[in-house]
Design a protein around this motif. Structure first.
Motif, mmCIF file in Angstrom:
data_model
loop_
_atom_site.group_PDB
_atom_site.id
_atom_site.type_symbol
_atom_site.label_atom_id
_atom_site.label_comp_id
_atom_site.label_asym_id
_atom_site.label_seq_id
_atom_site.Cartn_x
_atom_site.Cartn_y
_atom_site.Cartn_z
ATOM 1 N N GLU A 1 -35.461 68.274 -4.030
ATOM 2 C CA GLU A 1 -36.284 69.425 -3.664
ATOM 3 C C GLU A 1 -35.908 69.882 -2.272
ATOM 4 O OE1 GLU A 1 -40.479 69.307 -4.225
ATOM 5 O OE2 GLU A 1 -40.305 67.961 -5.940
ATOM 6 N N LYS B 1 -39.918 71.207 2.562
ATOM 7 C CA LYS B 1 -41.079 72.118 2.512
ATOM 8 C C LYS B 1 -41.074 73.140 3.649
ATOM 9 C CE LYS B 1 -43.523 69.863 -0.775
ATOM 10 N NZ LYS B 1 -42.824 70.067 -1.986
ATOM 11 N N ASP B 2 -40.554 72.744 4.818
ATOM 12 C CA ASP B 2 -40.564 73.666 5.959
ATOM 13 C C ASP B 2 -39.359 74.611 5.964
ATOM 14 O OD1 ASP B 2 -38.775 71.641 6.444
ATOM 15 O OD2 ASP B 2 -39.229 71.504 8.587
ATOM 16 N N ASN C 1 -37.531 77.749 4.426
ATOM 17 C CA ASN C 1 -37.711 78.949 3.617
ATOM 18 C C ASN C 1 -36.349 79.612 3.475
ATOM 19 O OD1 ASN C 1 -38.657 81.141 2.282
ATOM 20 N ND2 ASN C 1 -40.086 81.804 3.875
#
Length: 176
Positions: A98, A101-102, A104
């Motif tokens: 994955e 999360k931070d 973009n």
């Protein structure tokens, strides 16, 4: 001999010969029409515009994404073999990988131009594409001019991408 007795038979024979001639003319005309219709359909579908449109569809599906590219986005636009080649790295990482999360991440392309080596194509085409690749990471954009050689094959009434490679410069293009 009574000549009037043979007249109906002579007329009948003449009608049969004339009918046979008309049937053959109809058959030949229909065959010529079908041949021309097939040629027209091939020309209509094999035009430079159709090649350009299908090439552009592929490029947008391949390069426009957020997060991580998805193999499904180019389903039906490329061969399975090319899909596996293009996504080989992601397949090796596996589904469990994955993006952080931070992070973009967004990819898109703009200013697509397709250059043709020919005016007409039969069942295979090779084009040179140029486009601006815009990568946005956490709001910061980076632009790059990209050159690509794209091979296509006419299959199921559309052009399917069978080969794709980015080029360093135009002199690397192997078009004919």
């Amino acid at each position: 001999m009574n000549l009037t007795r043979f007249i109906p038979y002579a007329i009948l024979i003449a009608l049969i010969i004339f009918g046979g001639y008309q049937f053959k003319q109809h058959h030949d005309t229909k065959a010529a029409y079908n041949k021309l219709d097939t040629k027209y359909t091939a020309l209509k579908n094999n035009s430079k515009q159709k090649v350009s449109d299908d090439t552009e569809k592929f490029l947008k599906a391949f390069y426009n994404y957020e997060g991580r590219p998805k193999k499904e986005s180019i389903n039906g636009l490329t061969t399975k073999k090319l899909q596996n080649t293009l996504f080989q790295t992601y397949d090796q990482l596996g589904k469990e990988y994955e993006m952080p999360k931070d992070l973009n991440y967004k990819s898109e392309i703009k200013n697509i131009t397709i250059y043709h080596a020919r005016d007409e194509y039969d069942s295979e085409a090779k084009v040179l594409a140029t486009f601006d690749s815009v990568i946005t990471i956490n709001g910061k954009k980076s632009d790059a001019k990209t050159l690509a050689e794209i091979k296509l094959k006419f299959q199921d009434n559309k052009w399917i991408v069978t080969g794709y490679k980015t080029l360093n410069n135009v002199s690397d293009y192997q078009g004919s």
